[in-house]
Write an enzyme that holds these catalytic residues in place. Sequence first.
Site, PDB file in Angstrom:
ATOM      1  N   ASP A  71       0.840  -1.191   0.000  1.00  0.00           N
ATOM      2  CA  ASP A  71       0.000   0.000   0.000  1.00  0.00           C
ATOM      3  C   ASP A  71       0.880   1.247   0.000  1.00  0.00           C
ATOM      4  OD1 ASP A  71       0.668  -0.732   2.737  1.00  0.00           O
ATOM      5  OD2 ASP A  71      -0.641   0.904   3.385  1.00  0.00           O
ATOM      6  N   GLU A 133      -0.134  -0.930   5.774  1.00  0.00           N
ATOM      7  CA  GLU A 133       0.974  -0.533   6.634  1.00  0.00           C
ATOM      8  C   GLU A 133       0.958   0.959   6.877  1.00  0.00           C
ATOM      9  OE1 GLU A 133       5.025   0.916   7.657  1.00  0.00           O
ATOM     10  OE2 GLU A 133       3.787   1.409   5.906  1.00  0.00           O
ATOM     11  N   GLU A 134       0.593   1.727   5.846  1.00  0.00           N
ATOM     12  CA  GLU A 134       0.680   3.184   5.931  1.00  0.00           C
ATOM     13  C   GLU A 134      -0.355   3.784   6.879  1.00  0.00           C
ATOM     14  OE1 GLU A 134       3.017   4.873   4.891  1.00  0.00           O
ATOM     15  OE2 GLU A 134       3.890   4.046   3.083  1.00  0.00           O
TER      16      GLU A 134
END
Length: 384
Positions: A71, A133-134
């Site tokens: 991502d 993850e972001e």
Amino acid sequence: MDMRSILERLVGFNSVSSNPNMALMEWVRDLLAESGVQAVLIPDATGAKANLYATVGPQDRGGVMLSGHIDVVPVDGQDWTVPPFALTERDGRYYGRGTTDMKGFCAAAIAATIAAAGRDLKTPLHLALSYDEEVGCLGVRSLIEMLEGAPQRPAMCIVGEPTSMAVATGHKGKVALRATCTGREGHSALAPLALNALHLAADFIRAIRDVQGQIAAQGLRDGDYDVPYTTVHAGVMRGGVQVNIVPNQAVVDFEIRSLAEDDPEVLIARLRDAAEAIVAPLRADFPEASIRVDRLWDYPGLGTPSDAGVVNFVKGLTGANGTIKVAYGTEGGLFSQRLGIPTVICGPGSMAQGHKPDEYVSQEQMARCEAMLAALLARLETGL
């Protein structure tokens, strides 16, 4: 398919965290299958997103896991001179959203996994690709749950976040929190007779700044970080409807980024005590007055000892002499703390290019990453 072609396809997927990623993961799964590598997709509850996990080589021993997230952050409001979701090659650089953070490493890791399928590995290679993850290292947790129940776990992990191919042993942990401030509404002409929730929020931010000042002056320090102490930061403040109404509610979103040696729970308790000290004197006139502090999400820090086996192993692959620590968070702390997998961070590019318009990774950095992974495959053929 070579690394560059894989990177071109990965960048072409608009995998901003708010978007589905299943098409991207299915493409990677099918690409690996062409070389005989069977990848498992771990979907989320909606079926729109998934993690991917694949193993090449013997299944009865630990091996090395290459970890990356696919991502990326949004491009809204940024002034790009190249298409963000198409690979542009120019002046020795690969441009596009995620080239540095961190589709460059993911492309190299996928290519290495394909190459591994044609090698006689004595020790396995694992590929782990995650989502979200972001937005707080959220997606990888279902992959971790799968590995918790697996008969064998990787013996070590390389998280390929951008370090300019230096070997990083640590990063701070993070806790994201929200303070909900409740006052009493009223007409602004009679403002002193109401309780302004924005004023409560401002008082709470003052408490945050006081705690930060105390940490900076007297807290634990680690000189390997640019900011060598734990930080407390208010990022968002919301409240109010219009100027002639005293607002009855306001919200402050804030975070703690803590050294591995610091316990964020101690700081949270201090801030809750400070919140209570702000509202307690007001309750005689405003019984509803409150500042409630809630945890939104968190991820642990990473603190791999500099003499750990994984550190020496990866330094041997890259030719590095020393180690660094990075300012940003990664999934590495989850692999280390939840699964007990010794972990380092090492990947192409610099976070100085991440999250910016015209994000890029240099071809030189990608070549160094490919060389590291080629050396890794050679070691896996000999059984480490």
